[in-house]
Each structure stands twice: as C-alpha cells, then as structure tokens.
Scaffold this motif. Structure first.
Motif: not given
Length: 379
Positions: A250-276
């Motif tokens: 089945n499709f399973q959610e990842v067990k170890n997650a970070y709130n930012f990526g690195s491989d792409t050059a496009e970015t955003v700012s003024n973003v808060t990422v929290q887990w729920g």
C-alpha cells in the motif's frame, strides 16, 4: 523547474542535509532524506505519491511572468544500472499555481544526475530536450488535459504520482500523473531508450551518499517558487502536504520527515512548517502557514507509530480511526487505504485505534489497538 547547482561531499557515512540551505528561502514542505534517529538508511520503491490541500494561499514571487504564483513539486531520484554503471535521473512531477486566479497547470522535468552537468539524452516521451546552462533536461507541459490550465475552487486537493517499470526490452519507463479533481491523469510516459536490460530500476532514497552530480537521493513534496529558479514570498496561507511511498502492499507515509528540500532551485520564504495529524484517522501531515520559518525535522520514527495490519484477504481496504471519538457514520471501504498481499503498513500518530478491514464492500476483520510512540506493532 531548475536543477540546483550543487557540489557536496559526504560527512562520514551520512549526508549533510544542511549543505545548501540553513534558512529560508528554501523549498518547504515534507522531505525524506533517508536520515533517521538511528542514522542513514536506504529505501527503494517503484512509486511515490504526494498530496497537497490548499485552503488559502497568497504569494508574491520574483518571477516577472508569474508574479503571484508558487510551485508544488514531487521530486524523486530514479536509479538504474546498465553495463555495470549506475545512473541517477532526477524526476520532477510539478504544478504551477496562481494564488490570485487559482489557475493550475502541470509539467514534468527529468535531469541527469549521473555525473556533473550530465546531459539528458536517449529519452522518449511527449516532451522534448532543452538547454539549461551547461547541460540539458527533458520537459513536458500538460496542455489539453483535464484539470490542467483550470481554475480550482478552494479548498482544493491535488495529488501527484510518479511510478516506474521496465518494458519488454528492459528499458526504464516513467509514468507521470496528477489528480486535482478531474480523475487520475497520466499526462506523460517517458522511456529511457538508450539502454536495454537495465537492472535495479527503482526510485532511491539513500541517506548515506550524494548522487554523482552532488545532490541528494531524497524524495520531496515541497512548495517552491513558480519556475526558472524563482522564489516566492508567502503572505498568507494554510496548506497541507503529505508524502507516500509504495511499500509493496500500500501507499505508506514516510516515517522520517524534514520540512525543507534541497535538490530544486525554486524556493519560498516566510513559510512555517509544522507537523500535525488528522484527529479521526491519525494520518500525519505537514502544515504550511505564513510566518518566519526555520529548517529542521518534522517527525521521525521515535515519535510516530508504524502499524502493520495482517488481513484475512489478499486485497481490500483498511480503515483506521481514533477510538476516542464516536464511530464515524457511513464509513465504508472507500474511506480506507487500499492494499494487496494480505497486509497493510501505516505510519500513524500514537493513540488508541479501531481497525476495520473491508473486501468487496463487506467488513471482514476488525481489531482495537494501542499505538505508542516509537513502536512498530501489528494486528
């Protein structure tokens, strides 16, 4: 989207996820780097799925042709071996979303991460190969497909899916999909034509090493600037992201997650990422809102539960719900997670659950369980 220009070297036997971003602007969302509290790990799978739910979103970007747009990107790395050489293709299933008009359209990209500034060649799909700096990349925009270049009503739910297989010649074949309310749309099928009888064809997450190009073997579902390396400032928003991999059942959610990526050059700012998590189902979610954000871990295997449900049927649906709330009326198999092979594995928030298994519309199994933090349990 633009491939970020990266030069990295491993630190010991573990990649440094902060090599390219220590603060915003950055690609923000939910990312599996192959890093856990116990150290790095590897995961191979043939399918990744991302989910985006937009309740509200306003942005200003530095892209003159898309001044109020953002991007949503499902980014993964395809591994395959041919003639004793291992190749890495960076695969993107993306959308550009105008926060003023709510128009959305979809595009895919493929970049060659097999060596520094390797060019993309020997691929065949609906798109073409284009120059970018010192290299080339493959791209195709979903024109004249349902759900692309349409205005979405909010709240809007958007799914991204990439999967890979091999054809009769042993060539990797990549399928690109989206679903924003018009059904699943397979808008591009890309075959790697310059190999035969390839082996070890899968999407790879590996926290031990970088690709030969110098970027990460990770999986990302991130919000970014619209395209061409642009950055967007988020002025208001409430957006939910989820990231799933195919575990063989089945499709399973990842067990170890970070709130930012690195491989792409496009970015955003003024973003808060929290887990729920969703109170009814315990499914984990990354919650993106406007505000000064910091980069770091969302959740890891020590604070969540992995639940394996062994079922009396080869295929069906499993529905898990919070035992402390009233039984949801009208629940049936369409609300559950489809599975095959007699079991399903779920990543959940720790709490008491009731578990129901359906097949062909009939309830065929049920159990009550307590899921504690850091546990891997089965029923």
């Amino acid at each position: 989207p633009v491939h970020a220009s990266l030069t990295a070297s491993p630190i010991g036997d573990e990649v440094d996820i902060y090599t390219y971003h220590i603060q915003e602007p950055a690609p923000m969302g939910i990312v599996d780097y192959g890093i856990s509290p116990n150290g790095p790990f590897t995961r191979s799978t043939t399918q990744w799925e991302g989910k985006v739910v937009i309740y509200s979103l306003s942005a200003v970007s530095n892209c003159s042709t898309a001044p109020n747009s953002v991007g949503f990107q499902l980014n993964v790395v395809l591994n395959y071996e041919y003639n004793g050489i291992t190749y890495a293709l960076w695969v993107q299933d993306t959308a550009t979303y105008n926060t003023n008009t709510h128009e959305i359209y979809f595009e895919d990209n493929i970049w060659n991460s097999s060596s520094p500034y390797a060019e993309v060649s020997g691929v065949s799909g609906n798109g073409g190969i284009y120059p970018s700096g010192n290299t080339t990349y493959y791209a195709y925009c979903a024109v004249n497909y349902p759900g692309s270049f349409v205005n979405l009503a909010l709240p809007a739910t958007i799914y991204f899916l990439v999967n890979v297989t091999t054809n009769s010649q042993g060539q990797p074949v990549i399928y690109f999909w989206y679903n924003d309310g018009y059904g699943w749309i397979n808008y591009d099928i890309v075959t790697v034509t310059n190999v035969v009888d390839a082996s070890n064809v899968y999407f790879l997450v590996d926290g031990h090493k970088y690709t030969p190009y110098g970027d990460f073997y990770d999986a990302e579902m991130v919000m970014t600037g619209p395209y061409n390396g642009a950055s967007a400032n988020i002025t208001n928003g409430f957006v939910l992201l989820q990231l799933f991999y195919w575990n063989g059942h089945n499709f399973q959610e990842v067990k170890n997650a970070y709130n930012f990526g690195s491989d792409t050059a496009e970015t955003v700012s003024n973003v808060t990422v929290q887990w729920g998590y969703f109170q009814s189902s315990g499914s984990l979610v990354a919650v993106l809102t406007a505000g000064s954000g910091s980069l770091g871990s969302l959740w890891n295997q020590s604070v969540i539960t992995q639940l394996t449900v062994y079922a009396p049927v080869n295929n069906g649906y499993v529905y898990v719900y919070n035992e402390s709330i009233p039984y949801p009326e009208g629940i049936n198999e369409t609300h559950g997670v489809p599975f095959i092979g007699g079991e399903a594995v779920l990543t959940l928030y720790p709490m008491d659950y009731a578990t129901l298994v359906y097949q062909s519309g009939y309830l065929v199994g049920e159990a009550n369980i307590y899921a504690g933090a850091g546990q891997s349990i089965s029923t």
